[in-house]
Design a protein around this motif. Structure first.
Motif, PDB file in Angstrom:
ATOM      1  N   ALA A  34      50.371  47.054  37.181  1.00  0.00           N
ATOM      2  CA  ALA A  34      50.350  48.451  38.059  1.00  0.00           C
ATOM      3  C   ALA A  34      48.420  48.409  37.685  1.00  0.00           C
ATOM      4  N   ILE A  35      48.379  49.006  36.345  1.00  0.00           N
ATOM      5  CA  ILE A  35      46.951  49.795  36.196  1.00  0.00           C
ATOM      6  C   ILE A  35      45.943  48.245  35.862  1.00  0.00           C
ATOM      7  N   LEU A  36      45.874  47.050  35.736  1.00  0.00           N
ATOM      8  CA  LEU A  36      45.114  46.016  36.002  1.00  0.00           C
ATOM      9  C   LEU A  36      44.767  45.955  37.400  1.00  0.00           C
ATOM     10  N   GLN A  37      45.946  45.303  38.337  1.00  0.00           N
ATOM     11  CA  GLN A  37      46.087  45.460  40.266  1.00  0.00           C
ATOM     12  C   GLN A  37      44.815  46.911  40.612  1.00  0.00           C
ATOM     13  N   THR A  38      45.255  47.534  40.151  1.00  0.00           N
ATOM     14  CA  THR A  38      44.544  48.649  40.387  1.00  0.00           C
ATOM     15  C   THR A  38      43.127  49.086  40.121  1.00  0.00           C
ATOM     16  N   LEU A  39      42.404  48.687  38.354  1.00  0.00           N
ATOM     17  CA  LEU A  39      41.778  48.320  37.686  1.00  0.00           C
ATOM     18  C   LEU A  39      40.778  47.329  38.855  1.00  0.00           C
ATOM     19  N   PHE A  40      41.486  46.874  38.824  1.00  0.00           N
ATOM     20  CA  PHE A  40      40.372  44.858  39.893  1.00  0.00           C
ATOM     21  C   PHE A  40      40.560  45.054  40.783  1.00  0.00           C
TER      22      PHE A  40
END
Length: 379
Positions: free
Chosen positions: A337-343
């Motif tokens: 969830a964090i990675l997809q949000t940041l990217f």
């Protein structure tokens, strides 16, 4: 006055343990291969091999009578990068192609298609879709429907007529404007890879120490259990972050995935997740005490849940309720969830902070339980 020598002694113990582990890594290049070579191989395989996009889908067209209207409709499909029209003379040939998986759908136009269209009477067109792959079948239905609708609207406008549609849908896609599944999958894939790297690194290393009996010998020395854990985790934490760097570089420059969030936030969240993964591997090795068993358990207990239950490919909200609750035990769920949000979206703190807190709690839990479990086993 005794505090300074004690601190110096502890610092010397810790430095010696870290140096020992560093030399062990250099003598056994398997850890370096796991940290740096495995991310490259897995990203290449999954990054290019796993795709949810449906481009250039072969669709058969059967028209009884060739007219300007049927040619115009089929020509509209030629302008789409999603559809590759294939013409057939009759339904028998089209059905045979569908059964042989040479095409994925059939569009059949009636013999009186043009006559009904010109007289503005209701016109029926049959769409037959191969439903073996349900997801692709839904995509094909949407492609064909959108293409036909666009052709009708363009045809009516060219004649100076109203399209007779009370609502015109104007789509605007946020976060992934090109609608590339790779931009969505690669960040999640990084989390899956880091789960496997972090768990395997500590699971194999600690289990090897158990098998050789060197951990028991180390425990009779003046070093404390805390120093042993830090000395074991820190070198592999550095290796894991190196593997994360390789994955990030490949995601940005090889797969051209945008990074819209903060790089510092990404590094901090990656560190939290890696600590949780290392803690899981450490707990597995403390319990298993065997390299083969530890590696097998690490793959089953960390990699498979991260692949299936993290939201990397399968939507969590589409799962049964009891399985949705079970996904909260998977650390990769929060990191994905964090990675997809940041990217793709940027620094959305309402998503980042709760998931980062969950990772911090899981890292503390796994490392803490591993320390307690190890002390009980060695008493």
């Amino acid at each position: 006055m005794a505090a300074e020598p004690d601190f110096a002694v502890r610092h010397m113990h810790l430095r010696g343990l870290i140096r020992k582990e560093g030399l062990q890594i250099l003598r056994d290049p398997s850890s370096i291969a796991i940290a740096f070579l495995m991310p490259i191989v897995l990203l290449l395989l999954f990054g290019y091999g796993v795709s949810l996009d449906a481009n250039h889908v072969p669709i058969g067209f059967v028209t009884g009578v060739q007219t300007a209207q049927t040619q115009s409709l089929i020509g509209a499909f030629h302008h789409s990068r999603y559809i590759e029209p294939v013409r057939f003379q009759n339904m028998q040939a089209a059905r045979a192609a569908l059964m042989a998986h040479r095409i994925d759908a059939i569009v059949r136009l009636q013999d009186d298609f043009s006559a009904r269209l010109l007289s503005r009477r209701p016109v029926d067109a049959q769409l037959i879709v191969n439903g073996v792959d349900a997801n692709k079948a839904r995509i094909v239905q949407g492609y064909v429907g959108a293409a036909v609708q666009g052709w009708l609207q363009q045809r009516e406008r060219a004649r100076g007529r109203d399209t007779a549609l009370p609502v015109t849908l104007v789509p605007r896609i946020w976060f992934n404007s090109e609608v590339r599944s790779r931009d969505y999958l690669v960040p999640g894939l990084v989390a899956v890879i880091m789960t496997l790297i972090g768990a395997l690194l500590t699971a194999l290393v600690m289990a090897r120490e158990w098998e050789r009996g060197t951990l028991e010998a180390l425990m009779v020395t003046p070093v404390t259990l805390r120093e042993i854990l830090i000395g074991k985790l820190l070198p592999y934490f550095i290796l894991g972050m190196g593997g994360m760097t390789v994955s990030l570089v490949m995601a940005l420059w090889l797969f051209d995935v945008p990074l819209r969030g903060s790089l510092i936030v990404l590094v901090l969240c990656s560190a939290l997740f890696l600590l949780a993964a290392l803690g899981m591997g450490l707990l597995i090795s403390v319990i298993a005490r065997n390299q083969f068993v530890a590696a097998l358990v690490a793959i089953i207990a960390t990699f498979l849940p991260a692949f299936l239950l993290s939201g990397f490919i399968f939507d969590i909200n589409s799962m049964p309720v009891w399985l949705q609750w079970l996904t909260h035990l998977v650390a990769a769920r929060y990191f994905v969830a964090i990675l997809q949000t940041l990217f793709l979206a940027g620094d959305v703190w309402s998503v980042i902070l709760p998931n980062a807190l969950a990772l911090a709690i899981m890292a503390t839990f796994f490392i803490g339980v591993s320390r307690l479990r190890m002390s009980k086993r060695l008493e």
